[in-house]
Design a protein around this motif. Structure first.
Motif, PDB file in Angstrom:
ATOM      1  N   SER A  20       0.950  -1.262   0.018  1.00 17.49           N
ATOM      2  CA  SER A  20      -0.029  -0.029  -0.092  1.00 17.49           C
ATOM      3  C   SER A  20       0.850   1.257  -0.170  1.00 17.49           C
ATOM      4  CB  SER A  20      -0.941   0.115   1.281  1.00 17.49           C
ATOM      5  OG  SER A  20      -0.319   0.140   2.566  1.00 17.49           O
ATOM      6  N   ASN A  21       2.340   1.133  -0.125  1.00 23.43           N
ATOM      7  CA  ASN A  21       3.095   2.364  -0.051  1.00 23.43           C
ATOM      8  C   ASN A  21       2.667   3.192   1.384  1.00 23.43           C
ATOM      9  OD1 ASN A  21       4.354   1.480  -2.459  1.00 23.43           O
ATOM     10  ND2 ASN A  21       4.272   3.397  -3.236  1.00 23.43           N
ATOM     11  N   ARG A  22       2.632   2.263   2.664  1.00 28.20           N
ATOM     12  CA  ARG A  22       2.390   3.148   3.784  1.00 28.20           C
ATOM     13  C   ARG A  22       3.384   2.744   4.725  1.00 28.20           C
ATOM     14  NH1 ARG A  22      -3.501   5.782   4.502  1.00 28.20           N
ATOM     15  NH2 ARG A  22      -3.794   6.348   2.496  1.00 28.20           N
ATOM     16  N   ILE A  23       3.593   3.461   5.719  1.00 28.22           N
ATOM     17  CA  ILE A  23       4.557   3.080   6.874  1.00 28.22           C
ATOM     18  C   ILE A  23       3.858   3.290   8.135  1.00 28.22           C
ATOM     19  CG2 ILE A  23       6.590   3.640   8.049  1.00 28.22           C
ATOM     20  CD1 ILE A  23       7.743   4.296   5.268  1.00 28.22           C
ATOM     21  N   ASN A  24       3.639   2.431   8.990  1.00 29.19           N
ATOM     22  CA  ASN A  24       3.052   2.479  10.288  1.00 29.19           C
ATOM     23  C   ASN A  24       4.171   2.671  11.220  1.00 29.19           C
ATOM     24  OD1 ASN A  24       1.908   1.337  13.125  1.00 29.19           O
ATOM     25  ND2 ASN A  24      -0.089   2.316  11.756  1.00 29.19           N
TER      26      ASN A  24
END
Length: 473
Positions: free
Chosen positions: A209-213
């Motif tokens: 998702s091209n996301r970083i948590n």
């Protein structure tokens, strides 16, 4: 027996069994899902920090496997919304400890139930609120992978007096990062820390998702002292070598999408979320050849030094005890006598005067062996965990602790601690000062052919070696 009656009897029995077990299944504990919302993300670590030190009933059996575990007798403590502290006990041993935090990173970003419960909220747009912002703090070059170093800032003209923990989800627009979890334990002097205060943080890169948590939290049950600025520094592993991504980095954009920022009581606070463009403005290549400028700054290579207007520099880092930038003297008229000396930086100077005019204060008689990286290796300077390199200026920053635990390097220089030695490019060192009468730096040899038989000896530096050979080496 009548078949219809038998079927009704079986159905009734099954219904009775399910009516008994369904409440138990509904109250199963999934290790590390402290919020009990079906997924493990940064908020679960903040819940762990809020309940840190609590004790209650053990699970039976005790298991930290990623599977539903039996709910023990409820603990006394509860999180906002009524979730019990027992959900934060990942190991099931009846205590909330650091071991549960370690387990969190094993289970980070796992999902077991699609739940509508979501504690994150989007950043606000009210200009008077504090601003969350990401910025590049440079990069690290490694033997196996290169990393982009990022800093997360929480800024406001007035001091912020309610910080305990924050979990952020941000997006990025380029497929340049490696997927997976990363953990960190920051000891840098961020304003949310302070003397004796430990921080726990880490994140998960979701390349699908091209996301970083990401999460960073205190766990001492006290809000941070009022302040503003950097709250975390973390490293994102790159899929390719940095030199292959230089052009792409100019197009990298990161956006803060969702936020969870709380005080020690888990009261939430709104913030603004800035859009961050990671732009490299330098025309220099990221070739590793560190030099110390006459301005006292360490540059990745001569190109970055000259781009900063610095034309007087010498090989090696400024923070090494072997260099004194204030001693650099371009007007010094040294004799032309050829009495070569080899600097600690593996550079040969015509004579001692030339070495000292270059700011090199540690050297030995003779010519340096060509291509000798057995002691000083400039590549180690940027590989070290104690340094970072600014993408735009090429300036290498030293980020080592100030603790004085001296080590003697193979170059005969005493360094304040092992971190500074490694950040100075020193391949091998031993505990203690080089001035100690029982330490001979010329004998330091990490490649010594020692056997592993166990006949321990105690060195004069209070270190125990498994045998005399290792002590001699």
């Amino acid at each position: 027996m009548n078949k219809a009656y038998t079927s009704r009897y079986i159905a009734l029995a099954l219904a009775t069994i399910f009516s008994f077990y369904m409440p138990l299944l509904a109250q199963s504990v999934w290790p590390s899902d402290a919020t009990d919302n079906g997924r493990v993300n940064g908020i679960d670590l903040i819940y762990w920090a809020h309940s840190y030190g609590a004790e209650g009933s053990e699970r039976n059996p005790q298991s930290s496997d990623w599977a539903p575990q039996p709910m023990p007798e409820l603990w006394d403590g509860q999180f906002p919304g009524g979730s019990n502290f027992a959900y934060a006990d990942g190991t099931g041993d009846g205590r909330i400890t650091l071991e549960d935090a370690e387990l969190f990173f094993d289970h980070y970003y796992r999902l077991h139930t699609d739940s509508d419960i979501d504690l994150y909220y989007p950043p606000d747009t009210v200009s008077s609120l504090p601003t969350l912002r990401l910025q590049s703090a440079g990069f690290q070059l490694g033997a196996e992978e290169d990393k982009l170093i990022m800093e997360l800032l929480l800024e406001h003209p007035d001091s912020i007096d309610y910080f305990y923990g924050a979990s952020i989800e941000f997006s990025y627009n380029l497929d340049i990062f490696k997927p997976g979890r990363f953990k960190m334990e920051n000891e840098l002097p961020f304003w949310i820390g302070g003397e004796g205060v430990r921080l726990m943080g880490g994140g998960f890169v979701d390349t699908a998702s091209n996301r970083i948590n990401f999460v960073q939290t205190r766990f001492n049950h006290e809000n941070a002292d009022p302040g503003s600025g950097v709250i975390a520094r973390f490293e994102l592993p790159l899929q390719s070598a940095l030199t292959d991504l230089t052009d792409q980095l100019d197009e990298l954009v990161m956006r803060i999408r969702r936020v969870y920022l709380v005080d020690e009581s888990l009261n939430t606070y709104n913030v603004q979320g800035a859009v961050s463009e990671i732009v490299s403005e330098s025309d220099c290549a990221y070739i590793v050849n560190p030099v110390c400028g006459i301005d006292g700054q360490t540059y990745l290579n001569p190109c970055f030094a000259e781009a900063a207007g610095i034309t007087v520099y010498t090989a090696g880092p400024c923070y090494s005890p072997g260099i004194d930038p204030t001693a650099m003297d371009t007007s010094n008229t040294c004799t032309t006598n050829y009495e070569p000396v080899c600097g600690f930086n593996n550079q040969t100077y015509q004579n001692a005067c030339e070495a000292e005019a270059a700011g090199v204060v540690v050297y030995n008689p003779g010519v340096c062996p060509p291509n000798d990286f057995s002691c000083y290796d400039p590549n180690l300077i940027v590989v070290s965990a104690g340094t970072s390199v600014n993408l735009n200026t090429g300036i290498i920053e030293l980020n080592c602790p100030s603790a004085a635990t001296p080590v003697c390097g193979c170059d005969g220089i005493t360094y304040p601690n092992a971190c500074v030695a490694e950040a100075s490019g020193v391949r091998s060192y031993t505990t203690g000062s080089c001035d100690a009468v029982c330490i001979d730096y010329e004998l330091i040899d990490p490649e010594a052919p020692c056997d592993d038989y166990y006949e321990p000896v105690c060195g004069c530096n209070d270190e125990t070696y498994i045998n005399a050979c290792y002590a001699d080496a």
